[in-house]
Design a protein around this motif. Structure first.
Motif, mmCIF file in Angstrom:
data_model
loop_
_atom_site.group_PDB
_atom_site.id
_atom_site.type_symbol
_atom_site.label_atom_id
_atom_site.label_comp_id
_atom_site.label_asym_id
_atom_site.label_seq_id
_atom_site.Cartn_x
_atom_site.Cartn_y
_atom_site.Cartn_z
ATOM 1 N N SER A 164 0.808 -1.220 0.000
ATOM 2 C CA SER A 164 0.000 0.000 0.000
ATOM 3 C C SER A 164 0.838 1.265 0.000
ATOM 4 O O SER A 164 0.297 2.363 -0.044
ATOM 5 N N HIS B 42 0.101 -2.194 -6.661
ATOM 6 C CA HIS B 42 -0.857 -2.095 -5.552
ATOM 7 C C HIS B 42 -2.258 -2.398 -6.082
ATOM 8 O O HIS B 42 -2.923 -1.515 -6.629
ATOM 9 N N MET C 169 -5.894 -2.462 -5.678
ATOM 10 C CA MET C 169 -6.735 -1.744 -4.720
ATOM 11 C C MET C 169 -8.062 -2.464 -4.517
ATOM 12 O O MET C 169 -9.141 -1.980 -4.869
ATOM 13 N N HIS D 294 1.278 7.919 -6.119
ATOM 14 C CA HIS D 294 0.567 6.821 -5.449
ATOM 15 C C HIS D 294 0.453 7.067 -3.956
ATOM 16 O O HIS D 294 -0.629 6.976 -3.369
ATOM 17 N N THR E 114 -3.123 7.575 -2.008
ATOM 18 C CA THR E 114 -3.567 6.576 -1.024
ATOM 19 C C THR E 114 -3.523 7.138 0.391
ATOM 20 O O THR E 114 -4.313 6.725 1.241
ATOM 21 N N SER F 88 -7.063 6.503 1.869
ATOM 22 C CA SER F 88 -7.000 5.250 2.614
ATOM 23 C C SER F 88 -6.251 5.378 3.936
ATOM 24 O O SER F 88 -6.797 5.092 4.991
ATOM 25 N N ALA G 247 -9.656 1.961 -2.676
ATOM 26 C CA ALA G 247 -8.572 1.579 -1.780
ATOM 27 C C ALA G 247 -9.063 0.893 -0.522
ATOM 28 O O ALA G 247 -8.365 0.074 0.061
#
Length: 367
Positions: free
Chosen positions: A98, A121, A123, A179, A183, A187, A291
Motif C-alpha cells: 500500500s 498495488h 486496490m 501513489h 492513497t 485510505s 482503496a
C-alpha cells in the motif's frame, strides 16, 4: 504466457494473484513460498500453486516473474536481501504493498542484474483474510496501480500487465510519489481518523459506560476500518511518513477552520461545509472498487422470535448466496429487530434482497 512465477506470501492477495495467473496462463508454473507452513500446504492442496520453494533463494533463481505479496516492512527486507546475482536476467519483480516510495527506492539495486522492479498495488481486498479466502475474481474491475520508474522499459510494464491479465483489473500507472499521496488521502489517513474517533469514544466511556452502548449503531459502522490489522497499519503509516505528516498539517488547519465556524455560530458557513461535503461524496463512483474494501450491507427488519436468523440465512443458502458477516443491530421484545447482512459484492446483495422479497415480507434496505 509461459514461464515460472514465484509468489512470496500466500494470503488473500498472494493467493488471489496466483489463481488469476493460473487461470489466464495455464502453461505457466506457479511456485509458492510462505513462512506459514499451514498456509503454504493449503495453497498447494487448493491447487493455487503448482510447486513450493524450499527457500526464497530457490524460488528467486527459477522465476521469470516474482510477486512479493508480503507486508510492506517484510517486502523492504526481502528486497534488501535479494541475491541479485542469482536472479534471471530479464526477470520482473513486483509487490502488492500500500506504499510505494520506500519500496521502489529499495529495489533500485535490482537494475544491476538487469531485473525490472515495477511497484504494484491492487486496490481491492476482503473482510476475510488468509489463503482460503483467495478468489481469482477478487480484483475484477478494481484499480491496480503500477509504479514503474523511468529506468523500466515500457515493454516490461506491458509484460507485467499480460501476466496479471487474469485479474481483470483496471491498470493505472502512477509515479511512486503520486501513489503515496493519493492513497494517503483516500485510505491511510481515513484509517487513522477512524482509530482516533474510537480512542475518543474509549476515553469518554471511562466517564460514562453508556457511550459504548449508544455507539453500537452508526458510530460502529462509520469506524469499521479501525478494526483493521494494527501491525499492517503501523508499518504503512511509517512507510508513508512524509505524506502523512503533510496530511496531519492540512487536517489540523481544516479542523481549526471548522471549529471557528462553530465557535462563531456561523450557520451559513456550517451549512455550506456540509453541503459541499455531501455533493462531493454523492458524486463518488458507487460501483467501482477503491482503496478501502466496500461494504455491501443489507439491513433486514425481522420479528423477534426464536429461529428467525436461521430462517433468513436458510433462504439465502437455498440460492447459494454467501454472507461474509451477520450482525444483530437491535433486538428488543415485541418489536422488530434489525439484521445487518454483509456480502462480498453488490450482485450478491441484490440477489439476497430479491430472495428475501420472494420468501418473506420482511422490509429490507441497503446500507
Amino acid at each position: 504466457m509461459e514461464g515460472n512465477v514465484f509468489i512470496v506470501g500466500l494470503g488473500l492477495i498472494g493467493g488471489s494473484i496466483a489463481l488469476a495467473i493460473k487461470k489466464a496462463h495455464p502453461a505457466a508454473v506457479v511456485i509458492g513460498y510462505d513462512v506459514n507452513g499451514h498456509q503454504l500446504g493449503l495453497a498447494r492442496s487448493l491447487k493455487m500453486i503448482d510447486e513450493t520453494a524450499r527457500t526464497l533463494e530457490d524460488g528467486f533463481a527459477a522465476a521469470d516473474l516474482i510477486v512479493l505479496a508480503t507486508p510492506v516492512m517484510q517486502t523492504e527486507s526481502i528486497l534488501a536481501a535479494m541475491p541479485i546475482e542469482q536472479l534471471k536476467r530479464g526477470a520482473i519483480v513486483t509487490d502488492v504493498g500500500s506504499t510505494k516510495q520506500r519500496i521502489v527506492q529499495g529495489a533500485r539495486r535490482l537494475l544491476e542484474a538487469g531485473v525490472a522492479f515495477i511497484g504494484g498495488h491492487p486496490m481491492a481486498g476482503s473482510h476475510k483474510s488468509g489463503v482460503a479466502a483467495a478468489r481469482a475474481h477478487l480484483f475484477e474491475n478494481a484499480f491496480y496501480i503500477l509504479t514503474p520508474t523511468d529506468d523500466v522499459p515500457l515493454e516490461r510494464v506491458e509484460t507485467l500487465k499480460q501476466w496479471l491479465s487474469g485479474t481483470k483489473a483496471q491498470f493505472v500507472v502512477l509515479t511512486p510519489e503520486e501513489h503515496d499521496r493519493i492513497t494517503g488521502v483516500i485510505s491511510h489517513f481515513p484509517h487513522l481518523i477512524a482509530a482516533s474517533l474510537v480512542h475518543q469514544a474509549r476515553e469518554y466511556e471511562s466517564k460514562n459506560a453508556l457511550v459504548s452502548r449508544l455507539a453500537a449503531g452508526g458510530f460502529r459502522d462509520i469506524t469499521r476500518i479501525a478494526s483493521s490489522n494494527p501491525e499492517m497499519w503501523r508499518d504503512i503509516l511509517i512507510h508513508n511518513k512524509r505524506e502523512m505528516l503533510a496530511l496531519f498539517d492540512r487536517w489540523m488547519a481544516e479542523m481549526e477552520r471548522l471549529r471557528s465556524f462553530v465557535e462563531e455560530e456561523n450557520s451559513i458557513a456550517i451549512y455550506h461545509y456540509f453541503l459541499e461535503a455531501k455533493q462531493f461524496r454523492d458524486g463518488l463512483p458507487a460501483r467501482t472498487k477503491g482503496a478501502i474494501p466496500s461494504f455491501y450491507d443489507l439491513y433486514v427488519d425481522v420479528p423477534d422470535y426464536p429461529g428467525v436468523i436461521s430462517e433468513v440465512t436458510g433462504y439465502l443458502a437455498q440460492e447459494n448466496i454467501s454472507i461474509t458477516n451477520i450482525r444483530i443491530i437491535e433486538t428488543r421484545e415485541e418489536i422488530y429487530g434489525v439484521l445487518r447482512l454483509s456480502f462480498q459484492s453488490e450482485d450478491d446483495r441484490a440477489r439476497a434482497k430479491a430472495c428475501l422479497a420472494k420468501h418473506t415480507n420482511y422490509a429490507t434496505y441497503e446500507g
